[in-house]
Design an enzyme around this catalytic site. Structure first.
Site, PDB file in Angstrom:
ATOM      1  N   CYS A 269      69.129   9.972 -50.662  1.00 55.11           N
ATOM      2  CA  CYS A 269      68.884   8.532 -50.636  1.00 55.11           C
ATOM      3  C   CYS A 269      67.599   8.221 -51.409  1.00 55.11           C
ATOM      4  O   CYS A 269      66.574   8.877 -51.188  1.00 55.11           O
ATOM      5  CB  CYS A 269      68.740   8.053 -49.188  1.00 55.11           C
TER       6      CYS A 269
ATOM      7  N   GLU B  83      66.466  15.819 -43.074  1.00 55.19           N
ATOM      8  CA  GLU B  83      65.536  15.006 -43.874  1.00 55.19           C
ATOM      9  C   GLU B  83      64.104  15.508 -43.719  1.00 55.19           C
ATOM     10  O   GLU B  83      63.348  15.588 -44.688  1.00 55.19           O
ATOM     11  CB  GLU B  83      65.611  13.524 -43.479  1.00 55.19           C
TER      12      GLU B  83
ATOM     13  N   SER C 174      70.748  10.436 -36.613  1.00 56.72           N
ATOM     14  CA  SER C 174      69.473  10.012 -36.038  1.00 56.72           C
ATOM     15  C   SER C 174      69.433   8.503 -35.826  1.00 56.72           C
ATOM     16  O   SER C 174      69.105   8.018 -34.742  1.00 56.72           O
ATOM     17  CB  SER C 174      68.327  10.448 -36.952  1.00 56.72           C
TER      18      SER C 174
END
Length: 321
Positions: free
Chosen positions: A100, A130, A227
């Site tokens: 992203c 991430e 998440s």
């Protein structure tokens, strides 16, 4: 016993621009190069999306050793460490990066400030891909904190040049509380110009804050590994509204709806609208009479595709939505 009268849909909900882009990268890579296309880690944290892409020819792997030489590899939306990037290049794969752009922004900030001698405190969840990707941008000097208690224990080597970065999918309120604790302990800490928590996470949490007081129950569509979906369920619960997260309509339990006349429905940023429709239909089958959409922000952001997969390079495949 009162029955469900109304379903109220949160706005916005579901797919964000980063998820849309990541899925499209995999679909276009399959259309251009043919199956199989290898993807490191789940492209986004949603069971339905992953299974749909598997059926089209995507193969999800964790270890690059599972990918044959010369294959096409896609990095997931969560981002990867420098070590994974280097290994993928060394193995000679055709690589498309579906990280992203808002995660990439954090990586760029870390690289820039590291050159200026900064150490980092990262607010995030240990083990989340991430977080592993961001911490793996440097060989050291990033200290992970998961809660306020961790802030008291963190031990950077100096506090003159210290910057804070954040996982993009956290609870906005939790992150603000942890950031305040970091500032209190390290008054000189440098914070990002714009907060790292992404616009979609913020917007979906804001929508739940508006939705929760209007309903007796909140259902969040999302996978257990997501998440941002977990944070939506926790937020509704914290605001005093009973809340459950489901991967699909099959997980809905009739007893949740007993004595509930208004049900709020939202979806995490990796959950497709088709699942929201199926959940809505199931709640209607339990007696809901009407469905209405809350007023909310209309998101129009779209991220460009990587070179080699743009619209004129490859015909648009049927897109998951």
């Amino acid at each position: 016993m009162s029955r469900v009268e109304e379903v109220i849909l949160a706005e916005p909900r579901g797919f964000c621009a980063g998820v849309d882009r990541a899925i499209e990268i995999v679909e276009r890579a399959i259309a251009k190069f043919g199956a199989p296309i290898y993807v490191r880690h789940e492209i986004v944290h949603n069971t339905f999306v992953v299974n749909e892409l598997k059926s089209k020819g995507a193969v999800f792997i964790e270890d690059l050793a599972e990918v044959p030489p010369g294959a096409t590899l896609v990095f997931s939306a969560h981002g990867v460490s420098k070590a994974v990037q280097a290994e993928a290049r060394a193995r000679g794969f055709e690589i498309f990066d579906a990280t992203c752009p808002l995660v990439t922004k954090v990586h760029v900030e870390v690289a820039k400030l590291a050159k200026e001698g900064y150490e980092f405190i990262m607010i995030g969840h240990k083990g989340h891909p991430e977080v592993e990707g961001t911490m793996g941008q440097l060989s050291g000097g990033i200290h992970l904190v998961e809660d306020v208690e961790d802030v008291a224990r963190v031990a950077p080597s100096q506090s003159e040049k210290l910057a804070v970065v954040t996982q993009t999918t956290l609870s906005v309120d939790d992150a603000a509380e942890i950031s305040a604790a970091v500032r209190a302990r390290f008054p000189k800490v440098r914070e990002p110009k714009q907060q790292d928590i992404c616009y979609a996470t913020q917007n979906r949490q804001d929508a739940v804050k508006l939705l929760s007081p209007q309903v007796d129950l909140v259902i969040v569509v999302g996978s257990p590994t997501s998440s941002n979906s977990n944070r939506l369920r926790e937020l509704a619960q914290r605001l005093g509204t009973e809340s459950y997260m489901v991967d699909s309509a099959a997980e809905l339990r009739p007893e949740w709806f007993e004595g509930k006349s208004r049900v709020g429905l939202t979806a995490g940023a990796s959950a497709p609208e088709v699942l929201v429709r199926e959940v809505t239909d199931r709640i209607k089958a339990l007696g809901a009479v009407s469905v209405r959409k809350m007023d909310g922000i209309q998101e129009t952001l779209k991220f460009p595709l990587p070179k080699g997969l743009k619209l004129d390079d490859v015909p648009a495949p049927g897109h998951i939505s």
